[in-house]
Structure formats: C-alpha cells, structure tokens
Scaffold this motif. Sequence first.
Motif, mmCIF file in Angstrom:
data_model
loop_
_atom_site.group_PDB
_atom_site.id
_atom_site.type_symbol
_atom_site.label_atom_id
_atom_site.label_comp_id
_atom_site.label_asym_id
_atom_site.label_seq_id
_atom_site.Cartn_x
_atom_site.Cartn_y
_atom_site.Cartn_z
ATOM 1 N N VAL A 150 41.694 -2.964 40.066
ATOM 2 C CA VAL A 150 40.744 -4.066 40.254
ATOM 3 C C VAL A 150 39.313 -3.532 40.181
ATOM 4 O O VAL A 150 38.448 -4.093 39.502
ATOM 5 C CB VAL A 150 40.988 -4.794 41.584
ATOM 6 C CG1 VAL A 150 39.959 -5.914 41.772
ATOM 7 C CG2 VAL A 150 42.400 -5.377 41.630
ATOM 8 N N MET A 151 39.051 -2.447 40.894
ATOM 9 C CA MET A 151 37.727 -1.818 40.871
ATOM 10 C C MET A 151 37.340 -1.389 39.471
ATOM 11 O O MET A 151 36.209 -1.616 39.010
ATOM 12 C CB MET A 151 37.733 -0.615 41.813
ATOM 13 C CG MET A 151 36.479 0.237 41.776
ATOM 14 S SD MET A 151 36.626 1.732 42.800
ATOM 15 C CE MET A 151 37.901 2.650 41.908
ATOM 16 N N GLN A 156 34.394 -5.061 41.415
ATOM 17 C CA GLN A 156 34.358 -5.566 42.787
ATOM 18 C C GLN A 156 35.778 -5.955 43.186
ATOM 19 O O GLN A 156 36.591 -6.302 42.327
ATOM 20 C CB GLN A 156 33.396 -6.747 42.926
ATOM 21 C CG GLN A 156 33.583 -7.868 41.933
ATOM 22 C CD GLN A 156 32.465 -8.909 42.009
ATOM 23 O OE1 GLN A 156 32.297 -9.565 43.041
ATOM 24 N NE2 GLN A 156 31.706 -9.056 40.934
ATOM 25 N N VAL A 157 36.053 -5.890 44.478
ATOM 26 C CA VAL A 157 37.425 -6.060 44.950
ATOM 27 C C VAL A 157 37.452 -7.027 46.135
ATOM 28 O O VAL A 157 36.934 -6.704 47.214
ATOM 29 C CB VAL A 157 38.038 -4.710 45.381
ATOM 30 C CG1 VAL A 157 39.479 -4.900 45.826
ATOM 31 C CG2 VAL A 157 37.958 -3.690 44.238
ATOM 32 N N PRO A 158 38.057 -8.216 45.977
ATOM 33 C CA PRO A 158 38.225 -9.109 47.131
ATOM 34 C C PRO A 158 39.303 -8.560 48.060
ATOM 35 O O PRO A 158 40.249 -7.916 47.617
ATOM 36 C CB PRO A 158 38.658 -10.426 46.491
ATOM 37 C CG PRO A 158 39.326 -10.029 45.222
ATOM 38 C CD PRO A 158 38.614 -8.792 44.748
ATOM 39 N N PHE A 159 39.146 -8.833 49.344
ATOM 40 C CA PHE A 159 40.089 -8.254 50.306
ATOM 41 C C PHE A 159 40.318 -9.247 51.433
ATOM 42 O O PHE A 159 39.391 -9.612 52.164
ATOM 43 C CB PHE A 159 39.543 -6.943 50.866
ATOM 44 C CG PHE A 159 40.566 -6.109 51.594
ATOM 45 C CD1 PHE A 159 41.355 -5.205 50.904
ATOM 46 C CD2 PHE A 159 40.744 -6.241 52.969
ATOM 47 C CE1 PHE A 159 42.304 -4.432 51.565
ATOM 48 C CE2 PHE A 159 41.685 -5.482 53.636
ATOM 49 C CZ PHE A 159 42.466 -4.575 52.932
ATOM 50 N N ARG A 160 41.560 -9.673 51.591
ATOM 51 C CA ARG A 160 41.948 -10.587 52.660
ATOM 52 C C ARG A 160 42.875 -9.870 53.621
ATOM 53 O O ARG A 160 43.894 -9.301 53.218
ATOM 54 C CB ARG A 160 42.661 -11.813 52.083
ATOM 55 C CG ARG A 160 43.142 -12.784 53.161
ATOM 56 C CD ARG A 160 43.983 -13.906 52.588
ATOM 57 N NE ARG A 160 43.194 -14.834 51.811
ATOM 58 C CZ ARG A 160 42.389 -15.774 52.335
ATOM 59 N NH1 ARG A 160 42.263 -15.867 53.639
ATOM 60 N NH2 ARG A 160 41.716 -16.581 51.556
ATOM 61 N N GLU A 161 42.540 -9.890 54.903
ATOM 62 C CA GLU A 161 43.410 -9.313 55.914
ATOM 63 C C GLU A 161 44.663 -10.169 56.045
ATOM 64 O O GLU A 161 44.650 -11.378 55.786
ATOM 65 C CB GLU A 161 42.691 -9.239 57.253
ATOM 66 C CG GLU A 161 41.425 -8.390 57.257
ATOM 67 C CD GLU A 161 41.687 -6.897 57.115
ATOM 68 O OE1 GLU A 161 42.871 -6.496 57.197
ATOM 69 O OE2 GLU A 161 40.712 -6.140 56.936
ATOM 70 N N ALA A 162 45.745 -9.551 56.465
ATOM 71 C CA ALA A 162 47.034 -10.236 56.539
ATOM 72 C C ALA A 162 47.002 -11.433 57.474
ATOM 73 O O ALA A 162 47.721 -12.414 57.269
ATOM 74 C CB ALA A 162 48.114 -9.254 56.987
ATOM 75 N N ASP A 163 46.174 -11.375 58.526
ATOM 76 C CA ASP A 163 46.169 -12.453 59.516
ATOM 77 C C ASP A 163 45.043 -13.451 59.303
ATOM 78 O O ASP A 163 44.783 -14.288 60.172
ATOM 79 C CB ASP A 163 46.096 -11.867 60.930
ATOM 80 C CG ASP A 163 44.870 -10.981 61.140
ATOM 81 O OD1 ASP A 163 44.106 -10.780 60.164
ATOM 82 O OD2 ASP A 163 44.689 -10.481 62.259
ATOM 83 N N THR A 174 32.056 -3.926 46.992
ATOM 84 C CA THR A 174 31.488 -3.401 45.761
ATOM 85 C C THR A 174 32.377 -2.275 45.244
ATOM 86 O O THR A 174 33.270 -1.791 45.962
ATOM 87 C CB THR A 174 30.076 -2.854 45.997
ATOM 88 O OG1 THR A 174 30.175 -1.716 46.891
ATOM 89 C CG2 THR A 174 29.159 -3.913 46.602
ATOM 90 N N ALA A 175 32.128 -1.828 44.020
ATOM 91 C CA ALA A 175 32.909 -0.711 43.489
ATOM 92 C C ALA A 175 32.747 0.524 44.361
ATOM 93 O O ALA A 175 33.709 1.252 44.632
ATOM 94 C CB ALA A 175 32.491 -0.417 42.053
#
Length: 527
Positions: A150-151, A156-163, A174-175
């Motif tokens: 993805v990077m 750029q990399v979206p990130f969602r926590e499991a909860d 950012t990269a």
Amino acid sequence: MKNITRNIFTIGFIILAFSCTDLDVDEKDSIVIPDTDEGFGGVNPGEALGAAYIDIRNTFNTQEALYALSEVSTDEMLVPTRGTDWGDNGVWRVLHEHTWDPTHRDVLSAWNRLNSNVFRLNQLLAPQSQASTQQAAEAKFLRAFSMFHVMDLYGQVPFREADEGVEVDPRVMTASEAFDFIINDLNEALADLPSTSPGAGTIKASKAAANFLLAKLYLNKHIYKGTGNPEAADMTMVIQAVDAIKNDGFDLQEGFFDLFKNDPDNETIWYTDAGVDTRMWNGLHYHQVVPDNDGGGWNGFSTLAEFYNLFEGDPETNVAGSGQEERRGFVPDIASDNIDDTNYGIGYGFLVGQQYGVAKDNNNKIIVPLQPIALNDRPGNPLVFTKDFPALVGNNERTGIRVLKYHPANGAFATGMIIFRYADAHLMKAEAILRGGSSGEDATALVNELRTLRKASTLSSVDLETLLDERGRELYNEGWRRNDMIRFGAYTGQWEFKENTEEFRVLYPIPATALVSNPNLEQNPGY
C-alpha cells in the motif's frame, strides 16, 4: 518449492462497512467478527491466520490488481489489443502509457485487496483474539507485507483498529509514518518467527522472509522518507539482512528455469500456493497446448524488443543454441529434435520467431507418441512471434515476444508462486554495496557470481545502470520491475508506446471511492 494446498476456513460471512475502502467481502474467504456487549470480541487466531495466508494467495492469484500495477506499467510488460481481444475498455493500454486515473479498475482492486488484508490482520493482532506468540509474529509479518505494498503503490496507508466502528474514519499514515510502523512490526516479529531452511516450510512466514522484507524496505527507505539519497547506514542494514538470510541456508542455485517448478530449491525464501497459470497462459497463443490444457493460452501479455535486447544472444532468434544466456531461455525447434514431453514444443523464457508444438487428433487430444509440428495462428498464418508492434491497438495474433518462467509442462494449472527469492536478495546486497553500504565483498564480484551461474559472460565492472539491467534479466515477470525502476529513476522515462514523463506517476492515485468514504485521505498530487 512444494505444492501445498490449504483449506479455506469458511466459517460464515458478514457484510462490513470499511470507511478506508470500498470493500467487497466474499463469502468464501471471509471470517466472522465476534461482537460482545462491549464491542469487538476477537477472532479465532488459528482460523484467522489460515485465512490471512489465503488472502496472500488471492492477492497473487490473478494477473490483475497488484501484478498489473507492478508489471504492465513498466518497460517489461505490454498487453496489446489484438482485434477486439484484450481491449477491456483500455485498462491495459493506459497502464502502459501512464495515463491512468483514480477510477482505474486495478488501482481500486489492489487498494481494496491489500487494505482488507491489513484490517483482518489487525483483528487477529487485537488483544481480544489472544493469539499465541508465534501466531502474532506471523501476523505482524503478513501485515507488514500488505502495508508495504500500500505504501509503495499509493504513498499513504489508511489504518483502522480492530475495535473501531464504522462511524470512525480510519487514520491515515504518510509513507514515512508507514515505513516506521512496518519496520517496527518486522523487528518485533523477528524474534518469534521460526528459522526456516529451504524447502516446503517456506510457504509460511519465517525469519528469512522478514529479513528479505527488511532489506527491501531499507533499500528503498530514501524513496519512502523522501530524503532524496540513500544513507550508507541504511545500505549496511540491507547487507546485514541479506547475510542473515544466507545464514539460514538460502543461496543461489543453478538451473534457472528449474527454480519455477514445484520442486524444493535453495532460492525460494517465501512462496504462496497461488495458481501460476496466470503467469503462463496469459501470453501463450491459443494453439500452444499441453495434455492438461488442450484449450491453449489467452494470447495477451508480451514484452518489448528493447527489454528482450538486454539479454545476451543473437537478437534475431532465440532458438536453442543461439549463444543466448540461460535466463533468456530458448524456443524448441524440429531441426534440433528437442520437442518432447518436457516442453511439448513450448519454449522457456522469451518466445520469439516460429513457434512449435505437437499434433492433436480429431478429438483435440495430443497424439502420443508426440508428433512435432510448426504451429499456425487461427487464420492459418505461421505462428511467428514478432519483436515489433504496429501500435497498442490493431495487432494480430502474432505480434510481440511472449514471456514464460513457469512452464505448463510442469502442470497447466500448477500452484506455487514465488514471492521472495534469494537471487533478488543477492542483487540487493550488490546494490547496497554500490550505494555505500559496508561489506567486505565486492559488488562486481557478486553480480558476476550470479551471471556465471546463469551462463552469461562476466562484467569488468558494475554501476547502477548495469545493476538495474541485471535485476531485469534475473527477476523479469516476478513483480518487482516498477519498484526497481522508481528507485533507479527510470520509471518516469520513455519507452515504446510510453511518452508520458509526469513525475507524479511514481504513485498511483487514491481510488475515487476511497476518497469519498474516508475524508482523512487526500488525493495524491497530479490527480
């Protein structure tokens, strides 16, 4: 490699709303996300880890998405339109021309697939899932691998926590931030990953696989951090990571095309049980057949003459005994009496000129004992693959040199696709030395060690331009060409049918649907 089949852990499905992607979830490969009154309740770590390896397989089990973005956008691969075949609304042509936009099919599908992989691994790594130490280490490696792509592709990399619920917009790294996150994942994983030697175990994460990804990251660190030039300390990190891989027993091996069989070898560091048919039949002609695929190829993917000309050998022919280096392969011919059940008349490497095959009976079955024949195309013209194309459109069935590493004589629909290979690590080490890394070894000697094994002449010296060419000769069709060309400053140059030199094309756009669903994302410059 060894052909290992995994069971898909199908334990139900749900429809998830991801604001980091416009994600399609398939029933066959999704997992239940347990909820409690307090929210996310964790996943079964063993089943989730098995599913994560299936996700990697599915990422590679296609000629589209990641593979298309990594190869068709380079000087190594071209998918010309032949009549109406391979038109596909221009998706292949715009990749080659560097004229894609945020609505491109493969830009979206790669984004969805890779980010889906990351989120499912976040669930596995959440405390609620109670993964074992080794399960967590494998999951961190697999998450690092998907985040790396993805990077690399999007910057750029979206990130969602499991909860986090669907009402929360995922944060965006950012990269530079993603680089640090990935490095941390790998360093944490290393201590608890198994030390795997060459063989069947390389289908799983290992210390060697983590060191390979670390080497790839540090070699490209100046790209992801935007610092302009590599630092000597980072290049030394590359060298140390490659040395660690060799200490686990991996090394160069002779017999280039044997590496792409389903037999154990010393070079394969990590592979997946993805089908290799998408790397075979996508370029072979409809009349090139083997017993377990009498329907022939799909007649699409080709390479450019200028890439073919990087290899040693007579530029006008690639029949066996033309003075070519081993990696260029050969085309069998009747005169040499080298058409048998190890090739069925289909060559290895780069297929150019008259193509041969074996006769079939009235029931479309290959005649035994084999009867070698010169093949024709469907209109009846001699099947002579040419080096040149009239354009990206208006091609006949014969234009373009075809490329073949995984050979259908080893199984028309075999599984076992290499992801990390030691020869790549060996060349990364040589490059790191050229770029200032500390080592007692010499870059030219390392390159010549590989070239001698591949039956190519030795070089008196090696510079960065030579090394890019050498990486092309060794690693063609393995998914690294775009990454390499960016690092060497060649990706925004020109080659046949590609005139666009826009610098912003080193990154793909964020898909239009992702921008709508996550306001924390910003479109990359130029789009």
